[in-house]
Design a protein around this motif. Structure first.
Motif, PDB file in Angstrom:
ATOM      1  N   MET A 157       4.161  -7.384  -0.654  1.00  0.00           N
ATOM      2  CA  MET A 157       2.855  -7.842  -0.348  1.00  0.00           C
ATOM      3  C   MET A 157       3.006  -9.034  -0.931  1.00  0.00           C
ATOM      4  O   MET A 157       2.225  -9.762  -1.244  1.00  0.00           O
ATOM      5  N   GLY A 158       3.902  -9.927  -0.853  1.00  0.00           N
ATOM      6  CA  GLY A 158       4.050 -11.264  -1.463  1.00  0.00           C
ATOM      7  C   GLY A 158       3.478 -11.310  -2.514  1.00  0.00           C
ATOM      8  O   GLY A 158       2.918 -12.576  -2.594  1.00  0.00           O
ATOM      9  N   ILE A 159       4.110 -10.737  -3.433  1.00  0.00           N
ATOM     10  CA  ILE A 159       3.438 -10.794  -4.849  1.00  0.00           C
ATOM     11  C   ILE A 159       3.866 -11.747  -5.471  1.00  0.00           C
ATOM     12  O   ILE A 159       5.157 -12.240  -5.519  1.00  0.00           O
ATOM     13  N   LYS A 160       3.343 -12.870  -6.293  1.00  0.00           N
ATOM     14  CA  LYS A 160       3.595 -14.147  -7.486  1.00  0.00           C
ATOM     15  C   LYS A 160       3.387 -14.032  -8.846  1.00  0.00           C
ATOM     16  O   LYS A 160       2.680 -12.678  -9.231  1.00  0.00           O
ATOM     17  N   SER A 161       4.793 -14.697  -9.319  1.00  0.00           N
ATOM     18  CA  SER A 161       4.712 -13.708 -10.919  1.00  0.00           C
ATOM     19  C   SER A 161       3.169 -14.787 -11.639  1.00  0.00           C
ATOM     20  O   SER A 161       3.101 -15.747 -11.013  1.00  0.00           O
ATOM     21  N   VAL A 162       3.052 -14.521 -12.353  1.00  0.00           N
ATOM     22  CA  VAL A 162       2.320 -15.323 -13.120  1.00  0.00           C
ATOM     23  C   VAL A 162       2.314 -15.203 -14.859  1.00  0.00           C
ATOM     24  O   VAL A 162       2.902 -14.594 -15.608  1.00  0.00           O
ATOM     25  N   ASN A 163       1.834 -16.601 -15.312  1.00  0.00           N
ATOM     26  CA  ASN A 163       2.689 -16.711 -16.746  1.00  0.00           C
ATOM     27  C   ASN A 163       1.472 -16.571 -18.145  1.00  0.00           C
ATOM     28  O   ASN A 163       0.440 -15.717 -18.012  1.00  0.00           O
TER      29      ASN A 163
ATOM     30  N   TRP B 174       3.067   5.198   1.618  1.00  0.00           N
ATOM     31  CA  TRP B 174       2.242   4.495   0.109  1.00  0.00           C
ATOM     32  C   TRP B 174       2.956   3.327  -1.092  1.00  0.00           C
ATOM     33  O   TRP B 174       4.239   2.730  -0.376  1.00  0.00           O
ATOM     34  N   LEU B 175       2.408   2.787  -1.554  1.00  0.00           N
ATOM     35  CA  LEU B 175       2.300   1.527  -2.336  1.00  0.00           C
ATOM     36  C   LEU B 175       3.298   2.055  -3.744  1.00  0.00           C
ATOM     37  O   LEU B 175       2.485   2.554  -4.566  1.00  0.00           O
ATOM     38  N   TYR B 176       4.684   0.707  -4.208  1.00  0.00           N
ATOM     39  CA  TYR B 176       5.154   1.409  -5.571  1.00  0.00           C
ATOM     40  C   TYR B 176       4.957   0.006  -6.366  1.00  0.00           C
ATOM     41  O   TYR B 176       5.139  -0.853  -5.411  1.00  0.00           O
ATOM     42  N   SER B 177       4.447  -0.082  -7.163  1.00  0.00           N
ATOM     43  CA  SER B 177       3.756  -1.209  -7.910  1.00  0.00           C
ATOM     44  C   SER B 177       4.566  -1.335  -9.738  1.00  0.00           C
ATOM     45  O   SER B 177       3.817  -0.111 -10.205  1.00  0.00           O
ATOM     46  N   TYR B 178       5.981  -1.919 -10.456  1.00  0.00           N
ATOM     47  CA  TYR B 178       6.109  -1.536 -11.079  1.00  0.00           C
ATOM     48  C   TYR B 178       5.888  -3.457 -11.890  1.00  0.00           C
ATOM     49  O   TYR B 178       6.805  -4.327 -11.842  1.00  0.00           O
ATOM     50  N   PRO B 179       5.151  -2.999 -13.549  1.00  0.00           N
ATOM     51  CA  PRO B 179       5.229  -4.576 -13.594  1.00  0.00           C
ATOM     52  C   PRO B 179       6.340  -4.252 -14.331  1.00  0.00           C
ATOM     53  O   PRO B 179       7.405  -3.664 -15.226  1.00  0.00           O
ATOM     54  N   TRP B 180       6.464  -5.856 -14.774  1.00  0.00           N
ATOM     55  CA  TRP B 180       7.344  -6.651 -15.733  1.00  0.00           C
ATOM     56  C   TRP B 180       7.330  -7.658 -16.737  1.00  0.00           C
ATOM     57  O   TRP B 180       6.620  -8.162 -16.026  1.00  0.00           O
ATOM     58  N   GLN B 181       8.401  -7.652 -17.404  1.00  0.00           N
ATOM     59  CA  GLN B 181       7.810  -9.402 -17.608  1.00  0.00           C
ATOM     60  C   GLN B 181       9.368  -9.757 -18.492  1.00  0.00           C
ATOM     61  O   GLN B 181      10.392  -8.964 -19.248  1.00  0.00           O
TER      62      GLN B 181
ATOM     63  N   SER C 146       5.556 -15.433 -21.994  1.00  0.00           N
ATOM     64  CA  SER C 146       6.211 -14.277 -20.580  1.00  0.00           C
ATOM     65  C   SER C 146       5.750 -14.846 -19.235  1.00  0.00           C
ATOM     66  O   SER C 146       4.806 -15.121 -19.544  1.00  0.00           O
ATOM     67  N   PHE C 147       7.073 -15.114 -18.836  1.00  0.00           N
ATOM     68  CA  PHE C 147       7.115 -14.391 -17.499  1.00  0.00           C
ATOM     69  C   PHE C 147       6.244 -13.772 -16.854  1.00  0.00           C
ATOM     70  O   PHE C 147       8.195 -12.282 -16.421  1.00  0.00           O
ATOM     71  N   THR C 148       5.592 -12.862 -15.792  1.00  0.00           N
ATOM     72  CA  THR C 148       5.409 -11.350 -15.770  1.00  0.00           C
ATOM     73  C   THR C 148       5.017 -11.479 -14.140  1.00  0.00           C
ATOM     74  O   THR C 148       5.177 -12.519 -13.983  1.00  0.00           O
ATOM     75  N   GLY C 149       5.098 -10.145 -13.942  1.00  0.00           N
ATOM     76  CA  GLY C 149       5.499 -10.001 -12.596  1.00  0.00           C
ATOM     77  C   GLY C 149       4.837  -8.087 -12.084  1.00  0.00           C
ATOM     78  O   GLY C 149       5.537  -7.909 -12.672  1.00  0.00           O
ATOM     79  N   VAL C 150       4.920  -8.405 -11.042  1.00  0.00           N
ATOM     80  CA  VAL C 150       5.135  -6.408 -10.519  1.00  0.00           C
ATOM     81  C   VAL C 150       5.930  -6.651  -8.851  1.00  0.00           C
ATOM     82  O   VAL C 150       5.783  -6.993  -8.628  1.00  0.00           O
ATOM     83  N   ALA C 151       6.712  -5.732  -9.596  1.00  0.00           N
ATOM     84  CA  ALA C 151       7.778  -5.794  -7.990  1.00  0.00           C
ATOM     85  C   ALA C 151       7.457  -4.486  -7.586  1.00  0.00           C
ATOM     86  O   ALA C 151       7.300  -3.096  -7.228  1.00  0.00           O
ATOM     87  N   MET C 152       6.462  -5.004  -6.043  1.00  0.00           N
ATOM     88  CA  MET C 152       6.197  -3.626  -5.172  1.00  0.00           C
ATOM     89  C   MET C 152       6.782  -3.460  -3.642  1.00  0.00           C
ATOM     90  O   MET C 152       8.162  -3.729  -3.569  1.00  0.00           O
ATOM     91  N   THR C 153       6.894  -2.377  -3.870  1.00  0.00           N
ATOM     92  CA  THR C 153       7.536  -2.121  -2.465  1.00  0.00           C
ATOM     93  C   THR C 153       6.332  -0.750  -1.592  1.00  0.00           C
ATOM     94  O   THR C 153       6.342   0.008  -2.149  1.00  0.00           O
ATOM     95  N   PRO C 154       5.813  -1.814  -0.412  1.00  0.00           N
ATOM     96  CA  PRO C 154       7.020  -2.746   0.438  1.00  0.00           C
ATOM     97  C   PRO C 154       6.186  -3.954  -0.436  1.00  0.00           C
ATOM     98  O   PRO C 154       5.537  -4.149  -0.885  1.00  0.00           O
TER      99      PRO C 154
ATOM    100  N   TYR D 134      -0.036  -8.871 -18.504  1.00  0.00           N
ATOM    101  CA  TYR D 134       0.623  -9.036 -17.363  1.00  0.00           C
ATOM    102  C   TYR D 134       0.061  -9.295 -16.385  1.00  0.00           C
ATOM    103  O   TYR D 134      -1.522  -8.459 -16.272  1.00  0.00           O
ATOM    104  N   GLY D 135       0.248  -9.468 -14.780  1.00  0.00           N
ATOM    105  CA  GLY D 135      -0.307  -9.851 -13.715  1.00  0.00           C
ATOM    106  C   GLY D 135       0.355  -9.956 -12.911  1.00  0.00           C
ATOM    107  O   GLY D 135       1.605 -10.230 -12.463  1.00  0.00           O
ATOM    108  N   LEU D 136      -0.537 -10.649 -11.272  1.00  0.00           N
ATOM    109  CA  LEU D 136       0.193 -10.469 -10.515  1.00  0.00           C
ATOM    110  C   LEU D 136      -0.703 -11.740  -9.734  1.00  0.00           C
ATOM    111  O   LEU D 136      -2.299 -11.128  -9.890  1.00  0.00           O
ATOM    112  N   VAL D 137      -0.578 -12.130  -8.361  1.00  0.00           N
ATOM    113  CA  VAL D 137      -1.883 -13.209  -8.110  1.00  0.00           C
ATOM    114  C   VAL D 137      -0.986 -13.006  -5.967  1.00  0.00           C
ATOM    115  O   VAL D 137       0.207 -12.956  -6.581  1.00  0.00           O
ATOM    116  N   ASN D 138      -2.027 -13.286  -4.959  1.00  0.00           N
ATOM    117  CA  ASN D 138      -1.701 -13.054  -3.736  1.00  0.00           C
ATOM    118  C   ASN D 138      -1.597 -13.892  -3.102  1.00  0.00           C
ATOM    119  O   ASN D 138      -2.978 -13.578  -2.515  1.00  0.00           O
TER     120      ASN D 138
END
Length: 235
Positions: A68-74, A215-222, A58-66, A107-111
Motif C-alpha cells: 500500500m506504499g506505506i512509509k515508516s514512522v519514527n 484481504w489486507l494483511y498488516s503486521y507492525p514492526w519496530q 524506534s523506527f517503526t512501520g507496518v508490513a502490508m500485503t498487498p 508505532y504507526g504508518l503514513v501513506n
C-alpha cells in the motif's frame, strides 16, 4: 603324600615368583612422583535480581500485503520498567535469565502514495514482555546480552480522527529479539546498550478492512536502539 607335597611346593614357588615380579615392577617407578588427587570445586554462582528503566528510540512501520506504499514512522519516546532474574544452571553455569516488565511504546504508518488518509495513524501500546535473557560475563565489568521471547500488549490510543473502529485490532502480541552490551558499575549498577527488533503477529487491521474479497494483511514492526539503567537488589 609325595605328589601332594610337590603340588604344594610348586604353588608356593609360583606365588613367590609373582610376588617378586610385582616388587621388581614397583621398584621401576621413580621415587618422588606424587599423584594429583585434588578436586577442583567451581565457585557457586548466586542468583541476581535487577530492576531497571529502559529508554529506546524506534523506527517503526507496518508490513502490508498487498503493498500500500506505506512509509515508516519514527517513535522517539518508548519507556520500559523491567525486572531481570539471572538464575545460574545448577548454580554453576551463569548464562541464563528471564526478563519481564511493562513497556510504553508507539508505532504507526503514513501513506503518501494512495489517498487512504484513514490508514495514517500512530498507535500507543502497553506491552508485557516475557523473554529469555542470556548473558555472557567478560571480566568484572562487561556482559554480552542476548534476548528472545514473546510479548503481549494492548493498543489503547490512536491518532486517527475518529478513533478506533470495528476493523482495528486492539490486542497486540508477537515476538522480539535483541543483543547488546552491559557495563557493570561497582557491584550494584549496570548500564545496558541494546538493539531490539519487535514483530507483531497481531494484524493492525482486520483483513476485511478494505474488502471482503481482497484481504489486507498488516503486521507492525519496530527496530529499536535502547539504553537501560539497572540496579542489583540484595547483597
Amino acid at each position: 603324600m609325595r605328589p601332594l607335597r610337590e603340588i604344594i611346593a610348586i604353588i608356593l614357588l609360583s606365588f613367590s615368583a609373582f610376588t617378586l615380579y610385582g616388587q621388581a615392577d614397583t621398584a621401576k617407578i621413580k621415587p618422588g612422583i606424587q599423584w594429583d588427587t585434588a578436586v577442583i570445586v567451581k565457585p557457586v554462582q548466586a542468583p541476581e535480581h535487577l530492576i531497571g528503566v529502559k529508554y529506546d528510540f524506534s523506527f517503526t512501520g507496518v508490513a502490508m500485503t498487498p503493498d500500500m506504499g506505506i512509509k515508516s514512522v519514527n517513535s522517539p519516546l518508548n519507556i520500559a520498567v523491567l525486572y531481570t532474574y539471572y538464575h545460574p544452571l545448577w548454580s554453576v553455569i551463569d548464562l541464563f535469565g528471564i526478563q519481564t516488565g511493562l513497556r510504553y511504546t508507539t508505532y504507526g504508518l503514513v501513506n503518501d502514495q494512495y489517498e487512504f488518509r484513514h490508514f495514517e495513524q500512530t498507535v500507543s501500546v502497553i506491552e508485557l514482555p516475557l523473554i529469555s535473557a542470556f548473558h555472557v560475563d567478560i571480566g568484572e565489568h562487561f556482559r554480552i546480552l542476548l534476548s528472545i521471547g514473546p510479548f503481549i500488549g494492548y493498543r489503547f490510543a490512536t491518532t486517527k480522527d475518529n478513533g478506533f473502529d470495528c476493523f482495528d485490532n486492539r490486542i497486540d502480541y508477537g515476538i522480539q529479539g535483541g543483543a547488546g552490551l552491559a557495563y557493570i558499575i561497582g557491584k550494584r549498577f549496570e548500564l545496558h546498550l541494546e538493539g531490539t527488533f519487535h514483530y507483531s503477529l497481531s494484524m493492525l487491521y482486520h483483513p476485511e478492512k478494505m474488502s471482503s474479497v481482497s484481504w489486507l494483511y498488516s503486521y507492525p514492526w519496530q527496530a529499536s536502539i535502547g539504553l537501560g539503567f539497572h540496579v542489583k537488589l540484595g547483597k
